[in-house]
Write a protein that holds these residues in place. Structure first.
Motif, PDB file in Angstrom:
ATOM      1  N   PRO A 181      38.671  38.152   3.970  1.00 50.55           N
ATOM      2  CA  PRO A 181      37.864  38.109   2.740  1.00 50.55           C
ATOM      3  C   PRO A 181      36.977  36.866   2.632  1.00 50.55           C
ATOM      4  O   PRO A 181      35.969  36.886   1.922  1.00 50.55           O
ATOM      5  N   THR A 202      33.409  37.743   3.574  1.00 48.88           N
ATOM      6  CA  THR A 202      32.654  38.418   2.514  1.00 48.88           C
ATOM      7  C   THR A 202      32.083  37.392   1.543  1.00 48.88           C
ATOM      8  O   THR A 202      30.912  37.466   1.158  1.00 48.88           O
ATOM      9  N   ARG A 203      32.893  36.414   1.150  1.00 49.51           N
ATOM     10  CA  ARG A 203      32.438  35.381   0.213  1.00 49.51           C
ATOM     11  C   ARG A 203      31.304  34.565   0.820  1.00 49.51           C
ATOM     12  O   ARG A 203      30.289  34.304   0.182  1.00 49.51           O
TER      13      ARG A 203
END
Length: 174
Positions: A22, A25-26
């Protein structure tokens, strides 16, 4: 700013070892937001060096932005010929995929790696041929990007912007 260099941490420096992490994605969301601001100001080229991590994620973001901004171009300028040839097979495949998305691919030195001077020449080339840089870099956590960061700080009229760990953590996506 017409030509922008984007760089930052390598994936291993961020303890990212899976494509579905994740954190990727950030980072991509923050890069996209920053690049869109630059595009509204006249950005034409995003330049990367092809490193694993932030630079390859930048290539992905640029490719996505081309749908909305078809005039945007991606350039990869390696420090030397055969850059990445020692990488594991899956990372070499990523490199080939990123090259396929690029509008321009070349290297500063057309010889294979010989000495650290090639890396210094690469940095100087990027500083001379870009108007500024966005670095995913936090000076409290130096990494491989530190050399470029320090050299960029010495330049007059070079627009240097950093995305720190706090910036990544506090980013609000829309």
């Amino acid at each position: 700013m017409k030509n922008l260099y984007v760089s930052g941490y390598r994936s291993f420096e961020l303890s990212i070892f899976q494509e579905n992490d994740p954190k990727i994605t950030r980072i991509k969301e923050v890069l996209k937001s920053n690049l869109k601001e630059q595009l509204e100001e006249g950005l034409e080229w995003v330049i990367i060096s092809g490193n694993l991590g932030v630079e390859q994620w930048t290539a992905s973001v640029v490719t996505g932005l081309k749908e909305e901004y078809p005039e945007l171009k991606l350039g990869i300028i390696y420090p030397f010929k055969d850059f990445g040839s020692q990488w594991k097979e899956n990372n070499q495949e990523k490199k080939i995929a990123v090259e396929a998305q690029a509008d321009f691919v070349d290297s500063v030195s057309h010889a294979p790696y010989q000495n650290p001077g090639q890396l210094k020449n690469h940095t100087q080339f990027l500083l001379q041929h870009t108007d500024g840089a966005i670095l995913v870099y936090d000076d409290e956590f130096p990494g491989k990007t530190e050399f470029f960061y320090k050299e960029a700080l010495k330049q007059e009229n070079y627009q240097l912007s950093t995305i720190s760990f706090d910036d990544l953590q506090n980013f609000e996506s829309y």
